[in-house]
Design a protein around this motif. Structure first.
Motif, PDB file in Angstrom:
ATOM      1  N   ILE A  65       0.853  -1.185   0.000  1.00 61.15           N
ATOM      2  CA  ILE A  65       0.000   0.000   0.000  1.00 61.15           C
ATOM      3  C   ILE A  65       0.889   1.236   0.000  1.00 61.15           C
ATOM      4  O   ILE A  65       1.934   1.273   0.649  1.00 61.15           O
ATOM      5  N   HIS A  66       0.523   2.197  -0.798  1.00 62.05           N
ATOM      6  CA  HIS A  66       1.311   3.423  -0.922  1.00 62.05           C
ATOM      7  C   HIS A  66       0.366   4.611  -0.940  1.00 62.05           C
ATOM      8  O   HIS A  66      -0.796   4.480  -1.264  1.00 62.05           O
ATOM      9  N   ARG A  67       0.942   5.786  -0.643  1.00 62.11           N
ATOM     10  CA  ARG A  67       0.169   7.020  -0.766  1.00 62.11           C
ATOM     11  C   ARG A  67      -0.270   7.172  -2.232  1.00 62.11           C
ATOM     12  O   ARG A  67      -1.439   7.376  -2.529  1.00 62.11           O
ATOM     13  N   ARG A  68       0.679   7.067  -3.125  1.00 65.96           N
ATOM     14  CA  ARG A  68       0.430   7.024  -4.553  1.00 65.96           C
ATOM     15  C   ARG A  68       1.250   5.867  -5.115  1.00 65.96           C
ATOM     16  O   ARG A  68       2.216   5.447  -4.481  1.00 65.96           O
ATOM     17  N   VAL A  77       1.067  11.782 -18.702  1.00 68.30           N
ATOM     18  CA  VAL A  77       2.313  11.795 -17.936  1.00 68.30           C
ATOM     19  C   VAL A  77       2.927  13.201 -17.963  1.00 68.30           C
ATOM     20  O   VAL A  77       3.312  13.751 -16.925  1.00 68.30           O
ATOM     21  N   LEU A  78       2.978  13.791 -19.160  1.00 64.86           N
ATOM     22  CA  LEU A  78       3.555  15.138 -19.273  1.00 64.86           C
ATOM     23  C   LEU A  78       2.733  16.156 -18.497  1.00 64.86           C
ATOM     24  O   LEU A  78       3.276  17.013 -17.795  1.00 64.86           O
ATOM     25  N   SER A  79       1.416  16.060 -18.587  1.00 67.24           N
ATOM     26  CA  SER A  79       0.561  17.044 -17.922  1.00 67.24           C
ATOM     27  C   SER A  79       0.731  16.967 -16.407  1.00 67.24           C
ATOM     28  O   SER A  79       0.719  17.998 -15.730  1.00 67.24           O
ATOM     29  N   VAL A  80       0.903  15.745 -15.892  1.00 68.78           N
ATOM     30  CA  VAL A  80       1.104  15.616 -14.445  1.00 68.78           C
ATOM     31  C   VAL A  80       2.493  16.127 -14.063  1.00 68.78           C
ATOM     32  O   VAL A  80       2.648  16.834 -13.066  1.00 68.78           O
ATOM     33  N   ALA A  81       3.485  15.804 -14.895  1.00 73.02           N
ATOM     34  CA  ALA A  81       4.845  16.255 -14.606  1.00 73.02           C
ATOM     35  C   ALA A  81       4.912  17.781 -14.595  1.00 73.02           C
ATOM     36  O   ALA A  81       5.655  18.382 -13.816  1.00 73.02           O
ATOM     37  N   HIS A  97      -1.555   0.693 -16.203  1.00 68.66           N
ATOM     38  CA  HIS A  97      -1.662   0.131 -14.871  1.00 68.66           C
ATOM     39  C   HIS A  97      -0.765   0.857 -13.867  1.00 68.66           C
ATOM     40  O   HIS A  97      -1.123   1.014 -12.703  1.00 68.66           O
ATOM     41  N   THR A  98       0.410   1.292 -14.326  1.00 65.87           N
ATOM     42  CA  THR A  98       1.343   1.948 -13.406  1.00 65.87           C
ATOM     43  C   THR A  98       1.042   3.435 -13.249  1.00 65.87           C
ATOM     44  O   THR A  98       1.614   4.088 -12.388  1.00 65.87           O
ATOM     45  N   PHE A  99       0.163   3.972 -14.113  1.00 65.17           N
ATOM     46  CA  PHE A  99      -0.171   5.397 -13.987  1.00 65.17           C
ATOM     47  C   PHE A  99      -1.200   5.574 -12.874  1.00 65.17           C
ATOM     48  O   PHE A  99      -2.220   4.894 -12.841  1.00 65.17           O
ATOM     49  N   ASP A 100      -0.905   6.493 -11.970  1.00 65.41           N
ATOM     50  CA  ASP A 100      -1.835   6.743 -10.866  1.00 65.41           C
ATOM     51  C   ASP A 100      -2.694   7.968 -11.190  1.00 65.41           C
ATOM     52  O   ASP A 100      -2.196   9.093 -11.161  1.00 65.41           O
ATOM     53  N   PRO A 101      -3.975   7.760 -11.506  1.00 65.58           N
ATOM     54  CA  PRO A 101      -4.810   8.886 -11.939  1.00 65.58           C
ATOM     55  C   PRO A 101      -5.013   9.933 -10.850  1.00 65.58           C
ATOM     56  O   PRO A 101      -5.398  11.062 -11.136  1.00 65.58           O
ATOM     57  N   ARG A 102      -4.743   9.564  -9.605  1.00 66.65           N
ATOM     58  CA  ARG A 102      -4.906  10.540  -8.525  1.00 66.65           C
ATOM     59  C   ARG A 102      -3.908  11.681  -8.636  1.00 66.65           C
ATOM     60  O   ARG A 102      -4.142  12.779  -8.126  1.00 66.65           O
ATOM     61  N   LEU A 103      -2.795  11.408  -9.349  1.00 66.00           N
ATOM     62  CA  LEU A 103      -1.788  12.459  -9.530  1.00 66.00           C
ATOM     63  C   LEU A 103      -2.365  13.642 -10.304  1.00 66.00           C
ATOM     64  O   LEU A 103      -1.918  14.784 -10.139  1.00 66.00           O
TER      65      LEU A 103
END
Lengths: 214, 214
Positions: free
Chosen positions: B39-42, B121-125, B192-198
Motif C-alpha cells: 500500500i502506498h500514498r500514490r 504523464v507530461l501534464s502531471v509532470a 496500470h502503473t499510472f496513478d490517476p490521482r496524480l
C-alpha cells in the motif's frame, strides 16, 4: 500480519468511509437503492454499486462458467474444410502450433489470456463465494485469492478472442469452409456467463465480507 | 477548478489500491491489513514507470507495423501481410465493417493510447491544472479500451492454428505479431502503473469540504 512492524491500522469505522480510487476524494458511504451506483462528483469515477442479485446468483454463474470452460477448452473449436481435407482445432492445439514453431511468446500470451486467467477468475470466485453461500467462515486465504482475481481480470480476454474468431472466420471465407464446433458455442456461453458474473459481483461488498468474517 | 477537496491524503490516510480499505499513513513500505497488497500514498514512481513503458511500447510500435504479422502460403505462393495491408485486403474484399473494426482496434487504439498516456504523464509532470475531470475521463477510456487491441493477435492465432493443410494452404504468424502483442501488453502495463490521482494532486489548499457521492 497484524504483528509485523509495517502493518498499518485501518481508520475507525473503515466500512463507512471510502476514497475515490481515481482522485482520492473522501466520501462517507451512503446506502444505495438496489441497482444504483455512486459516482465521484469530482472526477466522475464509479465508486461502488448496489447489485440486485446476491451471492448465490453469482456463485451459480461461476459454477456454470467452470463447466463451460471445460467444454470450451477440450472440445473442437472450429473445423476447416478445403478440398475434402477436414481439420479440427482446439484451443490447446493452437498453442501447440505456436510452440512447435518456437513462437513461445505468442503461445504464452494465448495460454495466459484465454486459459489461465479466465480459469483463475472462475475457480477463485467460486472458492471465495461458496463459504458465503453456505453461511460458513471465510475460506482460508480468501483475501489473497480475491486479490489475485483483481490483478488478473484485465488480462482475461475471452470476449476479445470471440471478436478475433469472428474476424478470422470471415477472412477464411473465400479460402475454405469453416464450421463451428461444440467449443465455439461453449465459448459464447462462457463469455456471457463471465461478463454477467462480473456485473453481478461488487468487489467492495466481497472485501467487506472477507474482512468481517476473517 | 476544485481546490477545496477533502482527500484521503490530506487527512493522512491512504486507500489500498486493491481493496480500497482506508488506512492511517505509516512509515516506509507497508501492506494492507485487509488484503495484504502493498500500500502506498500514490503508486510508486508512477510517472517514471509509465514513461519508460510508453517509450518501450513506442519503439516496438515500429516493427509491429512494418514487419508482417502473418504469412499465407497457398499452393506454393507466399503472401505476407502487415497489419495495415491486412486492413487494405479486407477493404478490397468489400468487408469494410471488418476493415473498420480491425483498423480501430489495431491501428487507431494503440496510437491513441500512446498519445493519451504520454500526454497525461507530461501534464502531471508539468502540474497542469487544465480540465482534470476530462483528463480523468480520458484515462478511464484508455484503460478500458486498450485490451481490445489484442484482437489482431487472436485473429493470427486462430488462422495459424486452423490453416495447417500442408501444401494446400498454411498460415504462419510473423515477427510483427510478437512485436504487436508486446506493444499491447506494454501499454496495458503503462496504464496500470499510472496513478490517476496524480492528476488531482497538489492543487493548493483551501477550506475542507467533504463530498456526497451522487
Amino acid at each position: 500480519m497484524a504483528s509485523s512492524p509495517n502493518s498499518l491500522s485501518p481508520v475507525d469505522a473503515a466500512d463507512e468511509w471510502l476514497a475515490c480510487p481515481q482522485c482520492d476524494q473522501l466520501y462517507r458511504r451512503v446506502p444505495l437503492a438496489s441497482g444504483k451506483k455512486a459516482v465521484c462528483v469530482r472526477c466522475g469515477a464509479v465508486l461502488y454499486r448496489c447489485r440486485k442479485r446476491g451471492v448465490e446468483f453469482a456463485l451459480a454463474l461461476c459454477v456454470s462458467g467452470l463447466i463451460l470452460f471445460g467444454v470450451a477448452n477440450f472440445a473442437p473449436l472450429l473445423a476447416l474444410e478445403k478440398g475434402g481435407l477436414i481439420q479440427e482445432t482446439t484451443l490447446w492445439s493452437g498453442i501447440g502450433v505456436f510452440l512447435v514453431r518456437g513462437e513461445w511468446l505468442l503461445a504464452l500470451l494465448v495460454l495466459v489470456t484465454l486459459i489461465l486467467f479466465p480459469l483463475l477468475r472462475l475457480a477463485g470466485l467460486t472458492y471465495v463465494l461458496y463459504p458465503f453461500f453456505r453461511g460458513r467462515a471465510t475460506a482460508a486465504g480468501a483475501a489473497r485469492v480475491f486479490r489475485l482475481i483483481h490483478a488478473a481480470s484485465p488480462w482475461s480476454m475471452l470476449e476479445i478472442f470471440l471478436l478475433g474468431a469472428l474476424v478470422a472466420v470471415v477472412k477464411l471465407g473465400d479460402m475454405a469452409t469453416v464450421m463451428p464446433g461444440i467449443a465455439a458455442y461453449a465459448f459464447v456461453g462462457l463469455i456471457l456467463v463471465s461478463a454477467w458474473a462480473e456485473y453481478v459481483i461488487e468487489p467492495r461488498d466481497i472485501w467487506r465480507r472477507i474482512d468481517n468474517h476473517g | 477548478m476544485v481546490s477545496n477537496a477533502l482527500t484521503a491524503d490530506r487527512l493522512g490516510l491512504m486507500a489500498c489500491h486493491v481493496c480500497g480499505l482506508l488506512c492511517r499513513r505509516g512509515e516506509g513500505a507497508a501492506r494492507c491489513p485487509r488484503c495484504g497488497a502493498s500500500i502506498h500514498r500514490r503508486l510508486p514512481d508512477s510517472l517514471a514507470r509509465t514513461g519508460a513503458l510508453l517509450i518501450a511500447a513506442t519503439l516496438l510500435y515500429l516493427p509491429a507495423n512494418m514487419l508482417p504479422v502473418m504469412s499465407v502460403t497457398s499452393l506454393g505462393r507466399e503472401q505476407a501481410d502487415t497489419i495495415l495491408s491486412g486492413v487494405v485486403h479486407l477493404l478490397h474484399g468489400g468487408m469494410w465493417p471488418l476493415a473498420l473494426l480491425v483498423f480501430v482496434a489495431s491501428i487507431l487504439v494503440p496510437v491513441l493510447k500512446l498519445l493519451v498516456l504520454g500526454y497525461l504523464v507530461l501534464s502531471v509532470a508539468r502540474r497542469s491544472a487544465w480540465r482534470p475531470r476530462d483528463r480523468s475521463r480520458l484515462f478511464r477510456l484508455v484503460e478500458a479500451v486498450g485490451r481490445w487491441s489484442m484482437v489482431d493477435i487472436f485473429v493470427v492465432t486462430l488462422l495459424a492454428a486452423l490453416v495447417q493443410l500442408g501444401d494446400l494452404a498454411t498460415i504462419q504468424a510473423g515477427p510483427g505479431a510478437t512485436a504487436f502483442g508486446a506493444v499491447v501488453v506494454l501499454t496495458m502495463f503503462a496504464a496500470h502503473t499510472f496513478d490517476p490521482r496524480l492528476i488531482w494532486d497538489e492543487r493548493g489548499a483551501g477550506h475542507d469540504s467533504g463530498g456526497d457521492p451522487r
